[in-house]
Design an enzyme around this catalytic site. Structure first.
Site, PDB file in Angstrom:
ATOM      1  N   HIS A 153       0.836  -1.198   0.000  1.00 23.87           N
ATOM      2  CA  HIS A 153       0.000   0.000   0.000  1.00 23.87           C
ATOM      3  C   HIS A 153       0.877   1.257   0.000  1.00 23.87           C
ATOM      4  O   HIS A 153       0.608   2.212  -0.735  1.00 23.87           O
ATOM      5  CB  HIS A 153      -0.914   0.019   1.227  1.00 23.87           C
ATOM      6  CG  HIS A 153      -2.139  -0.827   1.066  1.00 23.87           C
ATOM      7  ND1 HIS A 153      -2.130  -2.023   0.394  1.00 23.87           N
ATOM      8  CD2 HIS A 153      -3.418  -0.652   1.492  1.00 23.87           C
ATOM      9  CE1 HIS A 153      -3.343  -2.556   0.422  1.00 23.87           C
ATOM     10  NE2 HIS A 153      -4.148  -1.726   1.071  1.00 23.87           N
ATOM     11  N   HIS A 213       1.211  -2.496   9.330  1.00 23.26           N
ATOM     12  CA  HIS A 213       2.617  -2.813   9.041  1.00 23.26           C
ATOM     13  C   HIS A 213       3.586  -2.286  10.104  1.00 23.26           C
ATOM     14  O   HIS A 213       3.262  -1.403  10.897  1.00 23.26           O
ATOM     15  CB  HIS A 213       3.026  -2.262   7.668  1.00 23.26           C
ATOM     16  CG  HIS A 213       2.388  -2.963   6.518  1.00 23.26           C
ATOM     17  ND1 HIS A 213       2.808  -4.192   6.071  1.00 23.26           N
ATOM     18  CD2 HIS A 213       1.354  -2.599   5.716  1.00 23.26           C
ATOM     19  CE1 HIS A 213       2.066  -4.560   5.045  1.00 23.26           C
ATOM     20  NE2 HIS A 213       1.165  -3.615   4.815  1.00 23.26           N
TER      21      HIS A 213
END
Length: 258
Positions: A153, A213
């Site tokens: 992303h 993340h």
């Protein structure tokens, strides 16, 4: 359509500000660093966007490159044809889409490869390691995969936003008043949609930074987005044998360096 014309004029004026284009890439690095710190300190409360099932993620980010190409391809053809209708010229400009798609493909496949090479398959609640060598086969069997997951992303949202920023630049030099009604309307709508997509990408990049993340995974993803943009639009595309930069009537005024 008068309202759309006003929106277009305001957006063009915004992108004409030298500092906006010069510092826009740095915004992604800043968000990634600050967002990672906020996530580590757990200072951001859970919201609708902390779930990967939010509508923007499912219907836009998951197919982000598709949205980018869907809107940018017709815009690129319409905007560039106002400068030249030469087949070779338009072919070179379309080649920038091919180059960008190749970058997207190579980077995402590399991320998948790294995650496969660094991971292992396991079942929730146990310490047993399953004999699967890839994330795909592991998950298909109903298990979980733990590998080094570089943020795709962070990569695609930063790269796509910068790619769009570069390719919509001709709008600042175009004389749309001389265009017929339908092409002008389509071009304006595409321009507004592409700017809206940049806003969505920037917002979802922020959500990724504060909710998902590990720090290094986001930083690597962000750098992977900024580096190919820099090497193409600030290095390679300045050379004769390249797709070239988007056309400008006043290149000395429009050229900005990162």
């Amino acid at each position: 359509m008068a309202a759309v014309d006003v929106i277009v004029d305001n957006l063009v004026a915004l992108w004409r500000i030298p500092t906006v284009r010069r510092y826009f890439p740095w915004v992604f690095l800043l968000i990634s660093v600050v967002g990672s710190a906020l996530k580590h300190l757990e200072l951001v409360p859970q919201t609708y966007f902390s779930s990967s099932r939010n509508a923007l993620n499912v219907y836009f980010v998951k197919v982000s490159w598709g949205w980018t190409l869907l809107l940018l391809t017709p815009f690129l053809l319409l905007s560039n044809s106002s400068f030249s209708r030469s087949v070779s010229f338009l072919g070179r400009r379309l080649l920038s889409l091919v180059v960008a798609t190749a970058i997207w493909y190579v980077c995402t496949e590399t991320f998948f490869y790294i995650e496969d090479m660094t991971g292992f398959c396991y079942e929730t609640g146990t310490t047993d390691v399953k004999e699967f060598t890839s994330k795909f086969t592991c998950r298909r069997a109903g298990f979980h995969w733990d590998g080094y997951d570089i943020s795709g992303h962070s990569f695609i949202l930063s790269y796509s936003a910068l790619f769009i920023m570069e390719e919509i630049a001709p709008m600042a030099s175009m004389k749309t008043a001389s265009m017929s009604t339908l092409p002008k309307m389509v071009l304006n709508l595409l321009y507004v949609a592409l700017n809206l997509i940049i806003i969505i990408w920037l917002w979802m990049f922020t959500c990724t930074s504060v909710y998902f993340h590990d720090q290094s995974q986001k930083w690597l993803g962000t750098i992977s987005g900024l580096l190919p943009w820099y090497l193409t639009y600030r290095v390679w595309y300045l050379k004769p044998f390249s797709p070239g930069l988007p056309p400008q009537l006043h290149p000395k005024q429009e050229k900005q360096h990162f």
